[in-house]
Design an enzyme around this catalytic site. Structure first.
Site, PDB file in Angstrom:
ATOM      1  N   LEU A   1       0.844  -1.192   0.000  1.00  0.00           N
ATOM      2  CA  LEU A   1       0.000   0.000   0.000  1.00  0.00           C
ATOM      3  C   LEU A   1       0.885   1.250   0.000  1.00  0.00           C
ATOM      4  CD1 LEU A   1      -2.512  -1.183   2.747  1.00  0.00           C
ATOM      5  CD2 LEU A   1      -2.895  -1.157   0.270  1.00  0.00           C
TER       6      LEU A   1
ATOM      7  N   ASP B   1       2.720  -5.923   2.899  1.00  0.00           N
ATOM      8  CA  ASP B   1       3.123  -4.904   3.878  1.00  0.00           C
ATOM      9  C   ASP B   1       3.628  -5.503   5.193  1.00  0.00           C
ATOM     10  OD1 ASP B   1       2.179  -2.132   2.740  1.00  0.00           O
ATOM     11  OD2 ASP B   1       0.549  -3.517   2.313  1.00  0.00           O
TER      12      ASP B   1
ATOM     13  N   GLU C   1       5.196  -2.891  13.322  1.00  0.00           N
ATOM     14  CA  GLU C   1       4.714  -1.980  14.364  1.00  0.00           C
ATOM     15  C   GLU C   1       3.199  -1.812  14.336  1.00  0.00           C
ATOM     16  OE1 GLU C   1       5.997   2.396  15.813  1.00  0.00           O
ATOM     17  OE2 GLU C   1       5.354   2.338  13.727  1.00  0.00           O
ATOM     18  N   ASP C   2       2.617  -1.888  13.141  1.00  0.00           N
ATOM     19  CA  ASP C   2       1.193  -1.574  13.007  1.00  0.00           C
ATOM     20  C   ASP C   2       0.282  -2.630  13.614  1.00  0.00           C
ATOM     21  OD1 ASP C   2       1.443   0.905  11.731  1.00  0.00           O
ATOM     22  OD2 ASP C   2       1.786  -0.067   9.794  1.00  0.00           O
TER      23      ASP C   2
ATOM     24  N   ARG D   1      -4.314  -5.983   5.480  1.00  0.00           N
ATOM     25  CA  ARG D   1      -3.225  -6.198   6.433  1.00  0.00           C
ATOM     26  C   ARG D   1      -3.650  -6.994   7.667  1.00  0.00           C
ATOM     27  NH1 ARG D   1       0.592  -1.453   7.836  1.00  0.00           N
ATOM     28  NH2 ARG D   1       1.730  -3.323   8.459  1.00  0.00           N
TER      29      ARG D   1
ATOM     30  N   ARG E   1      -6.268   5.308   9.082  1.00  0.00           N
ATOM     31  CA  ARG E   1      -6.072   3.918   9.502  1.00  0.00           C
ATOM     32  C   ARG E   1      -6.544   3.638  10.932  1.00  0.00           C
ATOM     33  NH1 ARG E   1      -1.935   1.659   6.181  1.00  0.00           N
ATOM     34  NH2 ARG E   1      -2.497   2.233   4.047  1.00  0.00           N
TER      35      ARG E   1
ATOM     36  N   HIS F   1       0.249   8.229   9.231  1.00  0.00           N
ATOM     37  CA  HIS F   1       0.177   7.931  10.666  1.00  0.00           C
ATOM     38  C   HIS F   1       0.694   9.108  11.486  1.00  0.00           C
ATOM     39  CE1 HIS F   1       0.703   3.451   9.453  1.00  0.00           C
ATOM     40  NE2 HIS F   1      -0.523   3.589   9.924  1.00  0.00           N
TER      41      HIS F   1
ATOM     42  N   VAL G   1       7.163   3.306   0.165  1.00  0.00           N
ATOM     43  CA  VAL G   1       5.846   2.723   0.476  1.00  0.00           C
ATOM     44  C   VAL G   1       5.438   3.107   1.901  1.00  0.00           C
ATOM     45  CG1 VAL G   1       5.795   0.888  -1.236  1.00  0.00           C
ATOM     46  CG2 VAL G   1       7.016   0.506   0.916  1.00  0.00           C
TER      47      VAL G   1
ATOM     48  N   CYS H   1       8.503   1.668  12.105  1.00  0.00           N
ATOM     49  CA  CYS H   1       7.551   0.724  11.508  1.00  0.00           C
ATOM     50  C   CYS H   1       8.019  -0.722  11.552  1.00  0.00           C
ATOM     51  CB  CYS H   1       7.341   1.045  10.026  1.00  0.00           C
ATOM     52  SG  CYS H   1       6.342   2.459   9.686  1.00  0.00           S
TER      53      CYS H   1
END
Length: 286
Positions: A31, A74, A79-80, A99, A146, A174, A269, A275
């Site tokens: 993404l 991704d 971290e996400d 994701r 997000r 973010h 990206v 991240c």
């Protein structure tokens, strides 16, 4: 860098890092907010290996590396999918539906560390760890494309010992696209109008007065602070060849061990330094 905890005195302490290898699918399928040059996979892999090598070799962390999954382009951005504070891990519900399966491998590795696992199962909630800034005293959660209010509420329910404030995020994927913690009590912040507006919101929300380190480039404001007993204050920051003016600002931090890290390819990206790792501080088990 939401994996740190133990209150202000222990801020930045960590023993483990969870990372994930890059899938080749990242180059064409990851993404991205806007179209741009294609990722050079070989170079991205070299940059990532150097980053992981710093965590493992130079800083002595126990690095747990998950394998790449080509169906999850991704997945390197670990971290996400988890917010870890002290002994509790919140598995998130990423804002991008593509994701959400990334959480499965993260759940297994965090369970292996015997952390208290909380899963975000509310289908109305979204939360990306890139929107979570933990200062050692409190959480700021970016409300972005997000992450939504319900996601922030579940984070607050999970980490009840800490205040949680929400910050609207504009012109960035973010919250940590333009800010991060550069040390105990020190917020690194970009110079854009959106970054400065978010900082003002955080200052108004908090009972605590933070110091700030303003850098010219928003992307460079995402740096990675660690407190390593044998090394002291350690800061991974973007390399001078990428952001020379911002690097000059970091070089003024005389009490820090400064480690420049290139992130040229993953930035294409929307990737940043924080991240690519979930940092965890495990108390030694005698």
């Amino acid at each position: 860098m939401a994996g740190l905890g133990g209150g202000p005195a222990a801020f930045g302490r960590c023993t483990h890092a969870v990372v994930r290898a890059l899938p080749e699918s990242l180059c064409r399928q990851a993404l991205r907010r806007s179209a741009g040059p294609e990722v050079d996979f070989a170079r991205a892999e070299r940059e990532h290996q150097l980053y992981v090598g710093v965590l493992r070799g130079k800083l002595g962390l126990q690095v747990l590396e998950l394998p790449a999954d080509e169906s999850l382009p991704d997945c390197v951005f670990v971290e996400d999918v988890a917010v870890v504070c002290e002994e509790t891990a919140l598995l998130t519900r990423p804002g991008a539906p593509s994701r959400r399966k990334e959480v499965e491998a993260m759940k297994r590795v965090l369970e292996s560390l015997n952390l208290n696992i909380v899963e975000m199962v509310d289908e109305n909630a979204t939360l990306d760890g890139g929107d979570v800034l933990f200062t050692g005293r409190e959480f700021f959660v970016g409300l972005s494309r997000r992450t939504n209010q319900r996601g922030a509420e579940i984070l607050a329910d999970t980490f009840k010992d800490y205040a949680v404030s929400t910050v609207p995020v504009h012109d960035s994927l973010h919250l940590k696209g333009f800010c991060s913690m550069a040390g105990p009590n020190l917020i690194a912040i970009g110079s854009s109008e959106a970054a400065q507006k978010a900082l003002k919101t955080m200052q108004q929300m908090s009972d605590h007065r933070y110091d700030k380190l303003t850098v010219p480039d928003d992307a460079a404001a995402n740096c990675m602070y660690l407190n390593i007993p044998s090394k002291g204050h350690v800061l991974l920051h973007r390399a001078p060849e990428e952001y020379p003016e911002s690097a000059k600002v970091f070089e003024k931090l005389k009490d820090h061990m400064l480690i420049p890290i290139a992130n040229t390819e993953l930035e294409k990206v929307d990737g940043s330094l924080t991240c690519c790792a979930v940092l965890i501080n495990k108390a030694s088990e005698l």
